[in-house]
Design a protein around this motif. Structure first.
Motif, PDB file in Angstrom:
ATOM      1  N   ALA A  18       0.832  -1.210   0.000  1.00  0.00           N
ATOM      2  CA  ALA A  18       0.000   0.000   0.000  1.00  0.00           C
ATOM      3  C   ALA A  18       0.862   1.254   0.000  1.00  0.00           C
ATOM      4  O   ALA A  18       0.606   2.197  -0.762  1.00  0.00           O
ATOM      5  CB  ALA A  18      -0.929  -0.007   1.221  1.00  0.00           C
TER       6      ALA A  18
ATOM      7  N   LEU B 193      -4.368   6.193  -2.055  1.00  0.00           N
ATOM      8  CA  LEU B 193      -4.762   4.792  -2.129  1.00  0.00           C
ATOM      9  C   LEU B 193      -6.271   4.744  -2.304  1.00  0.00           C
ATOM     10  O   LEU B 193      -7.002   5.382  -1.559  1.00  0.00           O
ATOM     11  CB  LEU B 193      -4.362   4.126  -0.815  1.00  0.00           C
ATOM     12  CG  LEU B 193      -4.315   2.620  -0.760  1.00  0.00           C
ATOM     13  CD1 LEU B 193      -3.319   2.086  -1.768  1.00  0.00           C
ATOM     14  CD2 LEU B 193      -3.926   2.192   0.641  1.00  0.00           C
TER      15      LEU B 193
ATOM     16  N   MET C  37      -6.465  -2.208  -4.367  1.00  0.00           N
ATOM     17  CA  MET C  37      -5.103  -1.917  -4.799  1.00  0.00           C
ATOM     18  C   MET C  37      -5.010  -1.849  -6.317  1.00  0.00           C
ATOM     19  O   MET C  37      -4.322  -0.993  -6.876  1.00  0.00           O
ATOM     20  CB  MET C  37      -4.156  -2.968  -4.247  1.00  0.00           C
ATOM     21  CG  MET C  37      -3.931  -2.783  -2.763  1.00  0.00           C
ATOM     22  SD  MET C  37      -2.839  -4.023  -2.102  1.00  0.00           S
ATOM     23  CE  MET C  37      -2.543  -3.338  -0.483  1.00  0.00           C
TER      24      MET C  37
END
Ligand code: HEM
Ligand SMILES: [Cu+2]
Lengths: 198, 573
Positions: free
Chosen positions: B288, B299, B355
């Motif tokens: 991350a 993110l 992600m």
């Protein structure tokens, strides 16, 4: 640099570091003894030959009852010692903490007689799964008692200087020892009925 | 507090480098020790791969390790297998992910001068070190190191050679180490966050370490309990894990009996399933950080990721028996654990999806750290998706204890977690040393590793589906099922050795750059989090920051519209 919240509480969490630390440690201890209790249940469920019932009947209930009372009293004196410290009565603190140590010693002596009586009757951990778990659980509990005694002794004698130099920190420490001690007491309060009475 | 040199007096060599209580030194100690163990575990595996590809042929160069013939005996193979798993998981990956990266970067990312309990931190490292040594001692006792698998299933483990006892003592030390460590991590995160650093402003790496620490704290004690019981069985002849009437070498074993081998499996997997999330969560945390930094974007779905990982942590305590579908524990129990297993894959998918979406429309900087982080995503994807058929009791009947399982978990742990750890090394090396790594060597390292690691693990699915059992000493040579897929053994082994060679650029790069790398700036990657924005590279001994920072915003404010640069530090008012 000093680490913050070592002595004073952090406002938004309401705790000083070591207090959170000891609660976390106790949580892991709950899982440790919880694991062993689960093992006890698992083994007992699979016990077709009745070793758990016949084994428990060979344990000495009066002695264990006496020991239960001893440990409960030691928990009470532990609290009293912390309270005395909070009130600044150092003499009383020492008496109460000393009594706690003494009671813990009594517990161990009684346990010693219980163990040797078993050995004399030819009862060892390998005798049956009941005695295996009995000796494991009580043995591990005893190790916890001994560990606690070492720490209590430390604060009673060599570590007691801190009482005057950093009194707040010292009081915190006694509180933490107390939390641990109550936990060890609590474990016994589970062990007693599970092993002796059921 | 004003950075005067006299605020901390000179420390002796021992205090500074060996018995240090500075989280950064301890982090480095963990890191170096863990890398050495990783390499060692890798070597064990490379030897096993020789035996699997060329069963019973003398091993070139290292044959002398196995006596005059140079052929690895089955007992030796079993030892190597058990120790490979143990070393990799308990001495390599977890200490690197938690002990090294967690220890080093959690205090820095939350703006703390150190961990909450520095002495405990030191003790934790030395318990780990001692545990490692004890594990190694196992190789030198009669009968060799533990040889009942990293899972140490009884009754086999109960009656195994002395190495197993050594293994158990080693585990007790390692468990103690991680208990101390996890208490420290949680307390640090709860108590020492800088002013303004609220829970939803924590970098996800810190969250991942937080959840991981809870898993370690609560899952390890039952294994410790199980370890104690197995020690009792081995040393005091109890029968916790030995059923009545067990026959060993044609004779009834002289014990009371009445125990249950299943009990061990329950206690073991109660730890070991959460343990797999201990392996993967810190990896996700590192990925991350690297992703958002190199996409120059926030993110995507930070909150969903945080909630998903907490849910994952919670759920990981109630899925353990999916490792035991084949033990005959009953279809009701199987149905329960099958259901929870399907549920737990949801948060994993949430995290992975978030992600992937983070990459959308980004102008990505393809540096070595980012390549490894990008590599992590599909590799973890493969690992996770191949877990689903294992989690369904019916399909697991075919797949259990085959190479398919080995393929599954290696995809998550090797090209998954270990790639993420590499990403962490490339990303944070400049911070830890004040020097930069060579990018070209890093890219070579990545591409070669990527190719060869798939060369090892992809064929395992094929073999596993064909039914090849996971613990065969001869790689399936004596196994009728396996004949069609045997040629893959050589492919896998060659890939493994080439993967070993592919680590040379990495090791060289580390050593070379440490000595003569270019100087790194304090915010080398134009990052937003405190370790980059407020601490020099490397951070100050014993207090990290000149001035403890204050936090005003979330962790990933990249490319904020209207801002004067494409990153807005957390500590910028
Ligand atoms: C995402 C969803 C996942 C599912 C549904 C899943 C499911 C399973 C199941 C059912 C097994 C038992 C297979 C058998 O023995 O027959 C297994 C084994 C294993 N999994 Fe996973 N898994 C998942 C993710 C992970 C992750 C993230 C890791 C580690 C980072 C992991 C590591 C392992 C390991 C180490 C084993 C094998 C242990 C052994 O028997 O030696 N898994 N998985
Ligand atoms: Cu699992």
């Amino acid at each position: 640099m000093e680490i913050p919240y070592n002595v004073e509480e952090r406002q938004d969490t309401g705790m000083f570091n070591a207090k959170l630390g000891i609660w976390l440690f106790l949580a892991s201890e709950v899982m440790l003894f919880g694991g062993l209790f689960s093992a006890y249940v698992f083994l007992r469920m699979g016990d077709v030959t009745g070793t758990f019932i016949s084994g428990a009947s060979e344990l000495n209930i009066p002695l264990a009852t006496f020991n239960t009372l001893v440990l409960i009293s030691s928990s009470v004196t532990m609290i009293m010692s912390w309270v005395s410290l909070k009130l600044g009565e150092q003499k009383k603190f020492k008496t109460y903490l000393g009594t706690t140590l003494l009671l813990a010693g009594v517990f161990l002596v009684v346990k010693y007689f219980e163990y040797t009586a078993k050995f004399h009757h030819g009862i060892f951990p390998e005798t049956s799964t009941f005695f295996a778990i009995y000796f494991t659980l009580t043995g591990l509990h005893m190790l916890h008692i001994i560990g606690g005694m070492v720490v209590i002794f430390y604060f009673l004698v060599p570590g007691s200087k801190m009482m005057n130099t950093e009194s707040e920190r010292f009081t915190n420490r006694i509180e933490i020892v107390g939390l641990y001690w109550h936990f060890v007491d609590l474990v016994w309060i589970f062990l007693f009925p599970v092993l002796y009475l059921l | 507090m004003s950075g005067q040199p006299d605020t901390h007096h000179e420390e002796s060599f021992w205090r500074k480098y060996i018995f240090s209580i500075d989280h950064k030194v301890i982090g480095l100690q963990y890191g170096i020790t863990a890398l050495i163990f990783l390499f060692f575990g890798f070597c064990l595996m490379m030897m096993m791969r020789w035996q699997l590809a060329y069963p019973e042929q003398p091993m070139p160069w290292f044959g002398w390790l196995f006596g005059e013939t140079g052929v690895m005996l089955p007992e030796m193979y079993n030892s190597l297998g058990a120790m490979h798993g143990t070393v990799m998981i308990f001495l390599g990956v977890v200490p690197l992910a938690v002990g090294a990266f967690g220890n080093y970067f959690v205090p820095l990312q939350i703006g703390a001068p150190d961990m909450a309990f520095p002495k405990l931190n030191m003790t934790s490292y030395w318990c780990y070190f001692a545990g490692g040594i004890v594990m190694m001692v196992g190789f030198f006792v009669p009968g060799g190191a533990a040889n009942s698998g990293w899972t140490s299933y009884p009754p086999l483990a109960d009656i195994a050679t002395t190495g197993q006892t050594v293994w158990l003592f080693g585990m007790v030390l390692l468990i103690t180490s991680s208990l101390l460590g996890s208490i420290n991590t949680i307390t640090t995160i709860v108590q020492l966050r800088a002013k303004g650093l609220t829970w939803m402003r924590l970098p996800f790496f810190v969250w991942s370490q937080f959840v991981t620490a809870f898993l370690l704290l609560l899952a390890f004690p039952p294994l410790e309990a199980a370890g104690v019981l197995q020690l009792m069985d081995r040393l005091l002849d109890t029968s916790f894990f030995l059923p009545s009437g067990l026959i060993v070498s044609g004779e009834v074993l002289n014990v009371s009996g009445g125990g249950s081998p299943l009990l061990w499996q329950h206690m073991f997997w109660f730890l070991a399933h959460p343990e797999v999330y201990v392996l993967i969560l810190p990896a996700m945390g590192i990925v991350a950080e690297v992703l958002s930094n190199n996409t120059r974007k926030p993110l995507w779905g930070y909150k969903s990721i945080v909630y998903a990982s907490s849910f994952l942590g919670f759920m990981s305590f109630i899925v353990w028996a999916h490792h035991m579908f084949m033990t005959g524990m009953g279809s009701t129990i199987s149905a329960f654990f099958q259901t929870t297993t399907m549920i737990i894959s949801v948060p994993s998918v949430v995290i992975l999806t978030a992600m992937f979406i983070s990459l959308w429309g980004a102008s990505i900087r393809y540096n070595s750290a980012m390549l490894f982080a990008l590599g992590f995503l599909p590799m973890f994807g493969i690992g996770g998706l191949t877990g689903l058929p294992l989690g369904i009791a019916a399909s697991d009947i075919h797949l259990h204890d085959t190479y398919y399982v080995i393929g599954h978990f290696h995809y998550v742990v090797a090209p998954g977690t270990i790639f993420a750890l590499f990403a962490g090394v490339y990303y944070w090396f400049p911070k830890m040393t004040g020097k930069t790594l060579n990018e070209t060597l890093g890219k070579i390292h990545f591409w070669l590793s990527m190719i060869f690691i798939n060369g090892i693990f992809m064929p395992m699915f094929v073999q596993g589906l064909a039914g090849v059992s996971r613990r065969l000493w001869d790689g399936g040579a004596s196994y009728a099922h396996a004949t069609d897929t045997l040629w893959l053994n050589e492919v896998m082994s060659a890939s493994a050795w080439l993967l070993g060679l592919a680590q040379i650029p990495f090791i060289y790069n580390l050593i070379k750059s440490m000595k003569s790398g270019e100087k790194a700036e304090s915010n080398h990657w134009d990052a937003t989090t405190l370790e980059w924005t407020d601490a020099p590279s490397p951070p100050l001994p014993h207090r990290n920051f000149e001035v403890i920072p204050e936090v005003y915003r979330g962790p990933y404010e990249y490319s904020v519209p209207g801002a004067d640069k494409d990153f807005t530090p957390q500590s910028e008012a």
